[in-house]
Motif scaffolding. Structure first.
Motif, PDB file in Angstrom:
ATOM      1  N   GLY A 132      26.603  48.747  67.651  1.00 40.11           N
ATOM      2  CA  GLY A 132      28.032  48.477  67.744  1.00 40.11           C
ATOM      3  C   GLY A 132      28.527  47.399  66.804  1.00 40.11           C
ATOM      4  N   LYS A 133      27.654  46.896  65.926  1.00 34.91           N
ATOM      5  CA  LYS A 133      28.027  45.819  65.001  1.00 34.91           C
ATOM      6  C   LYS A 133      28.087  46.335  63.565  1.00 34.91           C
ATOM      7  N   ARG A 134      28.748  45.547  62.712  1.00 36.72           N
ATOM      8  CA  ARG A 134      28.806  45.827  61.274  1.00 36.72           C
ATOM      9  C   ARG A 134      27.600  45.144  60.625  1.00 36.72           C
ATOM     10  N   VAL A 135      26.715  45.945  60.047  1.00 33.46           N
ATOM     11  CA  VAL A 135      25.440  45.421  59.561  1.00 33.46           C
ATOM     12  C   VAL A 135      25.216  45.839  58.116  1.00 33.46           C
ATOM     13  N   SER A 136      24.870  44.884  57.265  1.00 33.00           N
ATOM     14  CA  SER A 136      24.423  45.227  55.919  1.00 33.00           C
ATOM     15  C   SER A 136      22.939  45.554  55.975  1.00 33.00           C
ATOM     16  N   VAL A 137      22.597  46.766  55.528  1.00 31.79           N
ATOM     17  CA  VAL A 137      21.211  47.245  55.611  1.00 31.79           C
ATOM     18  C   VAL A 137      20.510  47.223  54.252  1.00 31.79           C
ATOM     19  N   GLY A 138      21.160  46.648  53.234  1.00 28.55           N
ATOM     20  CA  GLY A 138      20.536  46.553  51.913  1.00 28.55           C
ATOM     21  C   GLY A 138      21.178  47.474  50.903  1.00 28.55           C
ATOM     22  N   ALA A 139      20.976  47.146  49.644  1.00 32.66           N
ATOM     23  CA  ALA A 139      21.584  47.912  48.560  1.00 32.66           C
ATOM     24  C   ALA A 139      21.015  49.317  48.498  1.00 32.66           C
ATOM     25  N   PRO A 140      21.828  50.279  48.031  1.00 35.22           N
ATOM     26  CA  PRO A 140      21.298  51.633  47.815  1.00 35.22           C
ATOM     27  C   PRO A 140      20.127  51.594  46.836  1.00 35.22           C
ATOM     28  N   GLY A 141      19.078  52.320  47.138  1.00 37.15           N
ATOM     29  CA  GLY A 141      17.913  52.336  46.259  1.00 37.15           C
ATOM     30  C   GLY A 141      17.038  51.113  46.384  1.00 37.15           C
ATOM     31  N   SER A 142      17.158  50.386  47.471  1.00 40.04           N
ATOM     32  CA  SER A 142      16.355  49.169  47.657  1.00 40.04           C
ATOM     33  C   SER A 142      15.300  49.367  48.728  1.00 40.04           C
ATOM     34  N   GLY A 143      14.224  48.605  48.623  1.00 38.84           N
ATOM     35  CA  GLY A 143      13.219  48.597  49.667  1.00 38.84           C
ATOM     36  C   GLY A 143      13.754  47.989  50.951  1.00 38.84           C
ATOM     37  N   THR A 144      14.733  47.081  50.830  1.00 38.28           N
ATOM     38  CA  THR A 144      15.333  46.494  52.030  1.00 38.28           C
ATOM     39  C   THR A 144      15.902  47.575  52.927  1.00 38.28           C
ATOM     40  N   GLU A 145      16.605  48.540  52.341  1.00 42.11           N
ATOM     41  CA  GLU A 145      17.181  49.582  53.188  1.00 42.11           C
ATOM     42  C   GLU A 145      16.089  50.428  53.846  1.00 42.11           C
ATOM     43  N   LEU A 146      15.018  50.748  53.102  1.00 41.06           N
ATOM     44  CA  LEU A 146      13.914  51.494  53.710  1.00 41.06           C
ATOM     45  C   LEU A 146      13.311  50.726  54.874  1.00 41.06           C
TER      46      LEU A 146
END
Length: 320
Positions: A132-146
């Motif tokens: 239910g929150k607004r979350v930055s999950v990392g840049a597109p194409g980044s390991g952070t998002e994975l």
């Protein structure tokens, strides 16, 4: 007279031109707010200053996933990337399903830590509260998002459960948290990282710990995850330890890289590692032991040659 002038100019150029053209090497890193770019920049300087016939430059990129594509395309000679991303690219699985990349490793560099950051006055206390929150999950194409997606999904949270999944890079995430445009940001980066350090000065923050059960669930989904404890006082105002997961980063090259070049860069990396440690503390973990023990894919023959020269014990799974 004009002819004499032209001849004189040509003579000057002939004298001043180098005896050979330097080969330009490219190191794919990440955004400027993480550890990849300063460490990659330091390695580029070492190559330029120490390897005759070569110069190198660190390139700002979208990080791990994009970096594997750049090596595959021949647009980058070296890449720093998260171990899980590297393993998926090497095996053609996960984010690289059906798109196997012909890569090898020069060794693991240092571990990333997944860091979930919220404002100090946030009502978010644990991973489940991100729903239910607004979350930055990392840049597109980044390991952070994975990494973010793996940890969330392993613990029953999907992007659909979030109010919004923002795909921002490290600096953008820090700015959005500072300005109240998002509720939480996820970093997978070598701590301490400049973007969180700057954020902590501008706005009081907290780091969200992962429970033993949440870490175990994440490791079940992604075996390369390891238990990691972020030390207290890594960032201003954060005076407690933060249990989370760590992921090794690797220095990756094309499997077709010249063996002598791979050998020379591996040798330079370890013999001049103090130079990198002066640039970023993440390089304190850059050791021969970590390079061999945490590499997510087999080593390039040139790297093996160096490690054998220094008498290191090379695990069987690190050999091609």
């Amino acid at each position: 007279m004009k002819l004499l002038t032209a001849c004189a100019v040509i003579g000057v150029l002939a004298v001043s031109a180098p005896a050979f053209a330097q080969q330009q090497l490219s190191i794919a890193t990440g955004g400027t707010g993480g550890a990849y770019y300063p460490i990659g920049g330091g390695l580029a300087e070492l190559i330029t200053e120490n390897l005759e016939g070569y110069s190198a430059v660190a390139e700002v990129t979208g990080a791990s996933v994009e970096n594997m594509a750049l090596v595959h395309q021949g647009a980058a000679d070296f890449a720093i990337a998260l171990g899980d991303t590297v393993a998926q690219a090497y095996t053609g699985t996960g984010a690289f399903d059906g798109r196997q990349v012909d890569i090898l490793s020069l060794g693991a560099l240092y571990p990333n830590a997944v860091q979930i950051v919220v404002p100090a006055d946030s009502d978010i206390q644990g991973l489940a509260d991100l729903a239910g929150k607004r979350v930055s999950v990392g840049a597109p194409g980044s390991g952070t998002e994975l990494n973010a997606q793996a940890i969330l999904n392993a613990n029953g949270i999907t992007y659909e459960d979030l109010a919004a999944a923002q795909r921002l890079n490290f600096n953008e995430t820090a700015d959005a948290l500072r300005d109240g445009d998002i509720d939480a940001g996820i970093w997978s980066v070598g701590p301490p990282t400049s973007s969180i350090m700057s954020l902590a000065v501008a706005r009081a923050i907290r780091l969200i710990p992962l429970s033993e059960e949440e870490i175990a669930a994440a490791k079940e989904v992604e075996p390369i995850f390891a238990n990691y404890v972020l030390p207290a006082n890594s960032y201003e105002g954060v005076d407690t330890e933060t249990p989370t997961v760590g992921i090794p980063n690797a220095l990756v090259v094309s499997a077709g890289m010249d063996e002598e070049l791979a050998y020379q860069v591996t040798k330079l990396l370890h013999e001049q590692v103090d130079y990198l440690r002066a640039i970023h503390p993440a390089a304190n973990d850059t050791t021969v032991e970590f390079a061999l023990g945490a590499t997510p894919i087999p080593l390039h023959p040139g790297a093996i040659r160096y490690y054998e020269e220094v008498g290191a014990d090379i695990p069987e799974n690190a050999r091609p």
